[in-house]
Design a protein around this motif. Structure first.
Motif, short mmCIF file in Angstrom:
data_model
loop_
_atom_site.label_atom_id
_atom_site.label_comp_id
_atom_site.label_asym_id
_atom_site.label_seq_id
_atom_site.Cartn_x
_atom_site.Cartn_y
_atom_site.Cartn_z
N ASP A 38 0.87 -1.18 0.00
CA ASP A 38 0.00 0.00 0.00
C ASP A 38 0.91 1.23 0.00
O ASP A 38 1.12 1.87 1.02
CB ASP A 38 -0.90 -0.02 1.23
N THR A 39 1.47 1.53 -1.16
CA THR A 39 2.37 2.67 -1.32
C THR A 39 1.90 3.52 -2.49
O THR A 39 1.16 3.04 -3.35
CB THR A 39 3.81 2.22 -1.55
N PRO A 40 2.32 4.77 -2.55
CA PRO A 40 1.84 5.68 -3.60
C PRO A 40 2.13 5.23 -5.03
O PRO A 40 1.36 5.53 -5.93
CB PRO A 40 2.56 6.99 -3.31
N PHE A 41 3.23 4.49 -5.26
CA PHE A 41 3.56 4.12 -6.63
C PHE A 41 2.77 2.90 -7.14
O PHE A 41 2.88 2.54 -8.30
CB PHE A 41 5.07 3.88 -6.81
N VAL A 42 1.97 2.28 -6.28
CA VAL A 42 1.14 1.14 -6.69
C VAL A 42 -0.28 1.65 -6.97
O VAL A 42 -0.89 2.28 -6.11
CB VAL A 42 1.10 0.05 -5.59
N PRO A 43 -0.80 1.39 -8.18
CA PRO A 43 -2.18 1.80 -8.48
C PRO A 43 -3.16 1.19 -7.48
O PRO A 43 -2.98 0.05 -7.03
CB PRO A 43 -2.42 1.26 -9.89
N ASP A 44 -4.19 1.93 -7.12
CA ASP A 44 -5.14 1.48 -6.10
C ASP A 44 -5.71 0.09 -6.37
O ASP A 44 -5.87 -0.70 -5.46
CB ASP A 44 -6.29 2.48 -5.97
N GLU A 45 -5.99 -0.22 -7.64
CA GLU A 45 -6.63 -1.51 -7.93
C GLU A 45 -5.70 -2.71 -7.69
O GLU A 45 -6.15 -3.84 -7.63
CB GLU A 45 -7.17 -1.56 -9.36
N TYR A 46 -4.39 -2.46 -7.52
CA TYR A 46 -3.45 -3.55 -7.27
C TYR A 46 -2.90 -3.60 -5.85
O TYR A 46 -2.19 -4.53 -5.50
CB TYR A 46 -2.29 -3.48 -8.27
#
Length: 92
Positions: A38-46
């Motif tokens: 759960d980090t900013p560079f990961v798209p929300d859907e993943y």
């Protein structure tokens, strides 16, 4: 770092098999499966989704050669696999 969702696992492993022969000697490729953080560079859907990650790293130049351009491995990865990958999280 490049992320492949679970339904793209075969493509991730094909890339892991095929790409090393095209990389400079001082560049390593690492593949691993894990749950996306759960980090900013990961798209929300993943976020919090299991998937495959491919990471390219320079392991250091030999004394007689200059370091390769930072983009040499990721450019090859993007040109061959980008259109088939659902998303990418690039740290380079």
């Amino acid at each position: 770092m490049f992320f492949f969702p679970p339904d793209r696992g075969v493509e991730a492993m094909q890339l892991f098999r095929d790409l090393p022969s095209q990389l400079p000697d001082d560049m390593a490729i690492i593949a691993f499966g894990m749950r996306a953080p759960d980090t900013p560079f990961v798209p929300d859907e993943y976020k919090h989704t299991y998937g495959y990650f491919i990471q390219l790293e320079t392991v250091g130049p030999t004394p007689s050669s200059p370091p390769p351009p930072r983009s040499c491995g990721s450019t090859r990865l993007r040109s061959s696999w980008w259109s088939r990958c659902a998303t990418s999280t690039s740290s380079r």
